[in-house]
Design a protein around this motif. Structure first.
Motif, PDB file in Angstrom:
ATOM      1  N   HIS A 297       0.865  -1.182   0.000  1.00 55.61           N
ATOM      2  CA  HIS A 297       0.000   0.000   0.000  1.00 55.61           C
ATOM      3  C   HIS A 297       0.894   1.222   0.000  1.00 55.61           C
ATOM      4  O   HIS A 297       1.628   1.456   0.963  1.00 55.61           O
ATOM      5  CB  HIS A 297      -0.900  -0.007   1.226  1.00 55.61           C
ATOM      6  CG  HIS A 297      -1.865  -1.153   1.240  1.00 55.61           C
ATOM      7  ND1 HIS A 297      -3.134  -1.043   0.717  1.00 55.61           N
ATOM      8  CD2 HIS A 297      -1.733  -2.434   1.661  1.00 55.61           C
ATOM      9  CE1 HIS A 297      -3.751  -2.211   0.841  1.00 55.61           C
ATOM     10  NE2 HIS A 297      -2.931  -3.070   1.412  1.00 55.61           N
TER      11      HIS A 297
ATOM     12  N   LEU B 130      11.549   3.003  -3.156  1.00 55.02           N
ATOM     13  CA  LEU B 130      11.725   4.435  -3.358  1.00 55.02           C
ATOM     14  C   LEU B 130      10.595   4.826  -4.309  1.00 55.02           C
ATOM     15  O   LEU B 130      10.459   4.226  -5.375  1.00 55.02           O
ATOM     16  CB  LEU B 130      13.045   4.693  -4.091  1.00 55.02           C
ATOM     17  CG  LEU B 130      14.267   5.099  -3.299  1.00 55.02           C
ATOM     18  CD1 LEU B 130      15.497   4.946  -4.192  1.00 55.02           C
ATOM     19  CD2 LEU B 130      14.138   6.520  -2.804  1.00 55.02           C
ATOM     20  N   ILE B 131       9.808   5.798  -3.933  1.00 50.57           N
ATOM     21  CA  ILE B 131       8.665   6.170  -4.766  1.00 50.57           C
ATOM     22  C   ILE B 131       8.764   7.628  -5.183  1.00 50.57           C
ATOM     23  O   ILE B 131       8.875   8.517  -4.332  1.00 50.57           O
ATOM     24  CB  ILE B 131       7.352   5.925  -3.996  1.00 50.57           C
ATOM     25  CG1 ILE B 131       7.228   4.433  -3.693  1.00 50.57           C
ATOM     26  CG2 ILE B 131       6.160   6.407  -4.799  1.00 50.57           C
ATOM     27  CD1 ILE B 131       6.789   4.127  -2.302  1.00 50.57           C
TER      28      ILE B 131
ATOM     29  N   ASP C 130       8.114  -8.624  10.425  1.00 51.33           N
ATOM     30  CA  ASP C 130       7.890  -8.027   9.111  1.00 51.33           C
ATOM     31  C   ASP C 130       8.152  -6.535   9.213  1.00 51.33           C
ATOM     32  O   ASP C 130       8.123  -5.972  10.303  1.00 51.33           O
ATOM     33  CB  ASP C 130       6.432  -8.259   8.699  1.00 51.33           C
ATOM     34  CG  ASP C 130       6.206  -7.937   7.238  1.00 51.33           C
ATOM     35  OD1 ASP C 130       7.201  -7.827   6.490  1.00 51.33           O
ATOM     36  OD2 ASP C 130       5.029  -7.781   6.836  1.00 51.33           O
ATOM     37  N   HIS C 131       8.408  -5.918   8.105  1.00 49.09           N
ATOM     38  CA  HIS C 131       8.542  -4.475   8.157  1.00 49.09           C
ATOM     39  C   HIS C 131       8.321  -3.872   6.793  1.00 49.09           C
ATOM     40  O   HIS C 131       8.309  -4.570   5.789  1.00 49.09           O
ATOM     41  CB  HIS C 131       9.904  -4.066   8.698  1.00 49.09           C
ATOM     42  CG  HIS C 131      11.022  -4.226   7.711  1.00 49.09           C
ATOM     43  ND1 HIS C 131      11.855  -5.306   7.702  1.00 49.09           N
ATOM     44  CD2 HIS C 131      11.431  -3.445   6.683  1.00 49.09           C
ATOM     45  CE1 HIS C 131      12.720  -5.185   6.725  1.00 49.09           C
ATOM     46  NE2 HIS C 131      12.485  -4.067   6.072  1.00 49.09           N
ATOM     47  N   ARG C 132       8.127  -2.599   6.780  1.00 49.91           N
ATOM     48  CA  ARG C 132       7.990  -1.907   5.515  1.00 49.91           C
ATOM     49  C   ARG C 132       8.667  -0.557   5.615  1.00 49.91           C
ATOM     50  O   ARG C 132       8.601   0.120   6.636  1.00 49.91           O
ATOM     51  CB  ARG C 132       6.528  -1.742   5.161  1.00 49.91           C
ATOM     52  CG  ARG C 132       5.712  -1.242   6.313  1.00 49.91           C
ATOM     53  CD  ARG C 132       4.283  -1.620   6.098  1.00 49.91           C
ATOM     54  NE  ARG C 132       3.716  -0.671   5.162  1.00 49.91           N
ATOM     55  CZ  ARG C 132       2.447  -0.294   5.191  1.00 49.91           C
ATOM     56  NH1 ARG C 132       1.655  -0.801   6.103  1.00 49.91           N
ATOM     57  NH2 ARG C 132       1.993   0.568   4.335  1.00 49.91           N
ATOM     58  N   MET C 133       9.339  -0.218   4.563  1.00 54.84           N
ATOM     59  CA  MET C 133      10.023   1.067   4.534  1.00 54.84           C
ATOM     60  C   MET C 133       9.828   1.644   3.151  1.00 54.84           C
ATOM     61  O   MET C 133      10.106   0.989   2.147  1.00 54.84           O
ATOM     62  CB  MET C 133      11.502   0.890   4.827  1.00 54.84           C
ATOM     63  CG  MET C 133      12.252   2.203   4.825  1.00 54.84           C
ATOM     64  SD  MET C 133      13.877   2.054   5.540  1.00 54.84           S
ATOM     65  CE  MET C 133      14.703   1.211   4.223  1.00 54.84           C
ATOM     66  N   GLU C 134       9.329   2.838   3.106  1.00 52.99           N
ATOM     67  CA  GLU C 134       9.121   3.504   1.831  1.00 52.99           C
ATOM     68  C   GLU C 134       9.701   4.904   1.898  1.00 52.99           C
ATOM     69  O   GLU C 134       9.447   5.643   2.846  1.00 52.99           O
ATOM     70  CB  GLU C 134       7.621   3.597   1.531  1.00 52.99           C
ATOM     71  CG  GLU C 134       7.008   2.251   1.199  1.00 52.99           C
ATOM     72  CD  GLU C 134       5.656   2.052   1.846  1.00 52.99           C
ATOM     73  OE1 GLU C 134       4.966   3.055   2.062  1.00 52.99           O
ATOM     74  OE2 GLU C 134       5.319   0.897   2.171  1.00 52.99           O
ATOM     75  N   LEU C 135      10.486   5.240   0.895  1.00 54.58           N
ATOM     76  CA  LEU C 135      11.059   6.584   0.828  1.00 54.58           C
ATOM     77  C   LEU C 135      10.346   7.315  -0.307  1.00 54.58           C
ATOM     78  O   LEU C 135      10.349   6.841  -1.445  1.00 54.58           O
ATOM     79  CB  LEU C 135      12.562   6.518   0.543  1.00 54.58           C
ATOM     80  CG  LEU C 135      13.380   5.581   1.439  1.00 54.58           C
ATOM     81  CD1 LEU C 135      14.868   5.668   1.077  1.00 54.58           C
ATOM     82  CD2 LEU C 135      13.177   5.917   2.908  1.00 54.58           C
ATOM     83  N   TYR C 136       9.747   8.436   0.010  1.00 51.61           N
ATOM     84  CA  TYR C 136       9.042   9.223  -0.995  1.00 51.61           C
ATOM     85  C   TYR C 136       9.884  10.440  -1.355  1.00 51.61           C
ATOM     86  O   TYR C 136      10.477  11.074  -0.486  1.00 51.61           O
ATOM     87  CB  TYR C 136       7.688   9.690  -0.458  1.00 51.61           C
ATOM     88  CG  TYR C 136       6.748   8.550  -0.171  1.00 51.61           C
ATOM     89  CD1 TYR C 136       5.891   8.073  -1.154  1.00 51.61           C
ATOM     90  CD2 TYR C 136       6.744   7.922   1.075  1.00 51.61           C
ATOM     91  CE1 TYR C 136       5.047   7.011  -0.906  1.00 51.61           C
ATOM     92  CE2 TYR C 136       5.898   6.851   1.338  1.00 51.61           C
ATOM     93  CZ  TYR C 136       5.050   6.396   0.347  1.00 51.61           C
ATOM     94  OH  TYR C 136       4.212   5.342   0.600  1.00 51.61           O
TER      95      TYR C 136
ATOM     96  N   GLU D  30      13.056  -0.421  -6.472  1.00 49.90           N
ATOM     97  CA  GLU D  30      13.267  -1.312  -5.335  1.00 49.90           C
ATOM     98  C   GLU D  30      14.728  -1.263  -4.915  1.00 49.90           C
ATOM     99  O   GLU D  30      15.602  -1.080  -5.745  1.00 49.90           O
ATOM    100  CB  GLU D  30      12.915  -2.747  -5.732  1.00 49.90           C
ATOM    101  CG  GLU D  30      11.479  -2.882  -6.192  1.00 49.90           C
ATOM    102  CD  GLU D  30      11.136  -4.309  -6.604  1.00 49.90           C
ATOM    103  OE1 GLU D  30      12.056  -5.158  -6.661  1.00 49.90           O
ATOM    104  OE2 GLU D  30       9.953  -4.561  -6.869  1.00 49.90           O
TER     105      GLU D  30
ATOM    106  N   ARG E 207       7.163   6.677 -10.400  1.00 59.06           N
ATOM    107  CA  ARG E 207       8.115   5.592 -10.597  1.00 59.06           C
ATOM    108  C   ARG E 207       8.446   4.931  -9.262  1.00 59.06           C
ATOM    109  O   ARG E 207       8.570   5.596  -8.244  1.00 59.06           O
ATOM    110  CB  ARG E 207       9.400   6.133 -11.232  1.00 59.06           C
ATOM    111  CG  ARG E 207      10.345   5.072 -11.722  1.00 59.06           C
ATOM    112  CD  ARG E 207      11.239   5.637 -12.825  1.00 59.06           C
ATOM    113  NE  ARG E 207      12.250   6.553 -12.328  1.00 59.06           N
ATOM    114  CZ  ARG E 207      13.498   6.174 -12.012  1.00 59.06           C
ATOM    115  NH1 ARG E 207      13.866   4.905 -12.129  1.00 59.06           N
ATOM    116  NH2 ARG E 207      14.376   7.053 -11.594  1.00 59.06           N
TER     117      ARG E 207
END
Lengths: 150, 150
Positions: free
Chosen positions: A82, A103-104, A136-142, A113, A110
């Motif tokens: 998400h 990376l978003i 578990d983990h999630r990391m997103e860089l915007y 990964e 675009r």
DNA sequence: ATGACTGCAAACCATTTGCATTGAT
DNA sequence: ATCAATGCAAATGGTTTGCAGTCAT
């Protein structure tokens, strides 16, 4: 709009295995959706996936795509993500213990990964410091990609 | 169910400032929701917030809570988070450049905040390696807290 | 007075589900 | 034959919005 590529045997056998052990069936729609999904680069929403699937068979319903993606998720072959735009996106599950993050680009959408073991181990340490065991983990860089900074 | 605490002056003046410069008004409901929100520990869903707000004034509508949280978000006083349970949660925005992330216990739902500068700088480096400039990020570690491992 | 705000209910949108029908084994 | 899968449409659940009445300035 040619026929989608056959599935890699590793994926195919794992899927077949899951279906058999759960008393589920292989169907024309399921096979097609799965093929289209794995042929794509990942990060597809159900809407995008449906569009591509319908290019091959216009009668596949959205509900079946939802149901098939749940199946792929449950079987461990796909992961649901998400990214904050309100719809789920799917990508092939990481094989083995390779975990990747994203990376978003907020300019063009675009998605890149990346894998960084150093960050992973720091995460473990931080969690341990708080008495947690991470499952578990999630990391997103915007941010903005090179092209969108111009 | 006593009257909620008055807002810290820093928050109050920033909010007043935002309202004035945008031609918006201060209302009984807005003030109440804001007070209840900042008095709470954060990570509240709209549903939880509404429940607390209604303990003070039973006639406040859900729509107003949604609208007020959007206002607080837009004014930079609150941040919206999504932890995967389908509903947004809000927390007071970090002051200055202090960014924090979350540890979430999948057993009991406990949420722990943490700050780790080392991870932050590694994130910058990874992004730079891909030509990105990071404007925002989110990192969530899911696992079991000490109590839930028993 | 003016125009923003509120409450209510209806609308939205992604996702899920009930059901009658179709299809795989 | 049997029972799962499909397509369709209706239902769900969080969130947003149109509107008529209310309130802050």
């Amino acid at each position: 709009m040619k026929t989608p590529a056959a599935l890699p045997t590793a994926i195919e056998s794992r899927l077949r295995d899951y279906l058999v052990t759960h008393g589920l069936k292989s169907t024309r729609q399921r096979d097609l959706i799965t093929q289209v999904f794995f042929e794509a680069s990942g990060h597809l929403s159900v809407e995008q996936l449906l569009e591509r699937v319908r290019a091959h068979d216009g009668r596949v319903s959205q509900a079946t795509v939802y149901r098939t993606m749940r199946l792929l998720k449950d079987s461990g072959l796909a992961e649901e993500r998400h990214f904050g735009d309100g719809q789920a996106r799917y990508e092939p599950a990481d094989s083995g213990d390779e975990h990747h993050d994203h990376l978003i680009c907020t300019g063009c959408g675009r998605i890149v990964e990346f894998v960084n073991d150093q960050i992973e181990s720091l995460q473990e340490r931080v969690a341990a410091a708080h008495g947690f065991v991470v499952t578990d983990h999630r990391m997103e860089l915007y941010g903005l990609c090179g092209g969108c900074q111009a």
